[in-house]
Motif scaffolding. Structure first.
Motif, PDB file in Angstrom:
ATOM      1  N   LEU A 132     -38.477  38.033   8.355  1.00 49.37           N
ATOM      2  CA  LEU A 132     -38.070  37.574   7.023  1.00 49.37           C
ATOM      3  C   LEU A 132     -38.638  36.189   6.740  1.00 49.37           C
ATOM      4  O   LEU A 132     -39.127  35.923   5.634  1.00 49.37           O
ATOM      5  N   ARG A 133     -38.564  35.297   7.737  1.00 44.98           N
ATOM      6  CA  ARG A 133     -39.127  33.958   7.543  1.00 44.98           C
ATOM      7  C   ARG A 133     -40.622  34.031   7.273  1.00 44.98           C
ATOM      8  O   ARG A 133     -41.141  33.328   6.406  1.00 44.98           O
ATOM      9  N   GLU A 134     -41.321  34.875   8.024  1.00 51.05           N
ATOM     10  CA  GLU A 134     -42.777  34.990   7.844  1.00 51.05           C
ATOM     11  C   GLU A 134     -43.113  35.533   6.453  1.00 51.05           C
ATOM     12  O   GLU A 134     -44.030  35.040   5.796  1.00 51.05           O
ATOM     13  N   ALA A 135     -42.371  36.542   6.016  1.00 48.72           N
ATOM     14  CA  ALA A 135     -42.619  37.110   4.686  1.00 48.72           C
ATOM     15  C   ALA A 135     -42.311  36.099   3.596  1.00 48.72           C
ATOM     16  O   ALA A 135     -43.063  35.939   2.632  1.00 48.72           O
ATOM     17  N   GLY A 136     -41.196  35.404   3.754  1.00 54.61           N
ATOM     18  CA  GLY A 136     -40.812  34.403   2.755  1.00 54.61           C
ATOM     19  C   GLY A 136     -41.764  33.229   2.716  1.00 54.61           C
ATOM     20  O   GLY A 136     -41.992  32.643   1.651  1.00 54.61           O
ATOM     21  N   ALA A 137     -42.337  32.876   3.861  1.00 47.94           N
ATOM     22  CA  ALA A 137     -43.260  31.736   3.908  1.00 47.94           C
ATOM     23  C   ALA A 137     -44.477  31.972   3.023  1.00 47.94           C
ATOM     24  O   ALA A 137     -45.003  31.049   2.394  1.00 47.94           O
ATOM     25  N   VAL A 138     -44.926  33.222   2.960  1.00 54.16           N
ATOM     26  CA  VAL A 138     -46.077  33.551   2.106  1.00 54.16           C
ATOM     27  C   VAL A 138     -45.722  33.322   0.639  1.00 54.16           C
ATOM     28  O   VAL A 138     -46.489  32.712  -0.119  1.00 54.16           O
ATOM     29  N   LEU A 139     -44.550  33.812   0.230  1.00 57.72           N
ATOM     30  CA  LEU A 139     -44.122  33.642  -1.164  1.00 57.72           C
ATOM     31  C   LEU A 139     -43.876  32.177  -1.495  1.00 57.72           C
ATOM     32  O   LEU A 139     -44.234  31.704  -2.581  1.00 57.72           O
ATOM     33  N   LEU A 140     -43.286  31.448  -0.560  1.00 58.10           N
ATOM     34  CA  LEU A 140     -43.034  30.025  -0.777  1.00 58.10           C
ATOM     35  C   LEU A 140     -44.342  29.258  -0.922  1.00 58.10           C
ATOM     36  O   LEU A 140     -44.488  28.412  -1.814  1.00 58.10           O
ATOM     37  N   ASP A 153     -35.295  26.201   5.427  1.00 59.60           N
ATOM     38  CA  ASP A 153     -34.256  25.714   4.511  1.00 59.60           C
ATOM     39  C   ASP A 153     -33.819  26.814   3.553  1.00 59.60           C
ATOM     40  O   ASP A 153     -32.627  27.016   3.310  1.00 59.60           O
ATOM     41  N   LEU A 154     -34.792  27.527   3.004  1.00 61.05           N
ATOM     42  CA  LEU A 154     -34.468  28.574   2.027  1.00 61.05           C
ATOM     43  C   LEU A 154     -33.704  29.729   2.666  1.00 61.05           C
ATOM     44  O   LEU A 154     -32.788  30.280   2.050  1.00 61.05           O
ATOM     45  N   MET A 155     -34.060  30.095   3.893  1.00 60.64           N
ATOM     46  CA  MET A 155     -33.351  31.180   4.550  1.00 60.64           C
ATOM     47  C   MET A 155     -31.906  30.794   4.842  1.00 60.64           C
ATOM     48  O   MET A 155     -30.980  31.588   4.646  1.00 60.64           O
ATOM     49  N   GLN A 156     -31.702  29.558   5.304  1.00 64.23           N
ATOM     50  CA  GLN A 156     -30.331  29.096   5.545  1.00 64.23           C
ATOM     51  C   GLN A 156     -29.554  29.047   4.235  1.00 64.23           C
ATOM     52  O   GLN A 156     -28.373  29.409   4.182  1.00 64.23           O
TER      53      GLN A 156
END
Length: 199
Positions: free
Chosen positions: A133-141, A158-161
């Protein structure tokens, strides 16, 4: 002790073991949805028609069972992140995806707390949810930051927390179904970068 670099392929489960695994997973989904992720493992095993030892042979601890239950939702979230990675509005894509995580976390009482508590523990079976999830979100961020819509100092951790904290807050207020959406929108005010209007 030296370890071999050769990987031994996992043996396929016997038919009876596969049936037990599938029944346990089905009962766990039902129990987690009805009673939260702290539902009794003994009850899950009993409803699946197996002993607790069989449950532990397949799932050595609660987090391993939770990870197995959430794999379908995880796959959906990862697939959606890939679809959104090519969208025209990078910030809107990030926001939509964060909202999807909050919705997923709200499906099972206790999952947000578990994801928060294991977010930096890569020895937990739940890291198999957290890391992708962090890896996928990092691309969008990164896309949203490159567009100037999101501040450069915002991290995916930060966003995941934050999304898990919003899901946890919403879980504590079941009589306010709009709370998670409101909290996410309020939070976004603090994420905006110099070109926020650009999306």
């Amino acid at each position: 002790m030296a370890m071999s670099t050769a990987q031994t392929p996992a043996r396929p489960m016997r038919a009876d073991a596969r049936r037990n695994y599938d029944r346990l997973l089905s009962e766990a989904r039902t129990a987690f949805a009805e009673h939260g992720t702290d539902a009794s493992l003994e009850d899950i095993a009993r409803h699946a028609g197996v002993g607790i030892g069989t449950l532990y042979r397949h799932f050595p601890n609660r987090h391993a069972l939770m990870n197995a239950v959430f794999q379908e939702a995880l796959t959906t979230l990862i697939t959606r992140s890939r679809e959104l990675a090519g969208a025209e509005q990078p910030c809107g894509s990030l926001v939509e995806w964060l909202g999807a995580i909050i919705t997923h976390a709200g499906e099972y009482r206790g999952i947000a707390q578990a994801l928060i508590s294991t977010s930096r523990d890569e020895t937990s079976a739940l890291s198999q949810c957290n890391v992708p999830l962090r890896e996928a979100g990092a691309v969008l961020l990164a896309r949203a930051q490159a567009s100037g819509a999101v501040r450069a100092d915002v991290s995916i951790d930060d966003l995941m927390q934050l999304t898990n904290a919003i899901a946890l807050a919403a879980e504590q207020s079941p009589d306010d179904p709009e709370l998670a959406g409101r909290l996410l929108m309020l939070t976004l005010q603090g994420l905006k970068g110099p070109n926020a209007a650009a999306g």
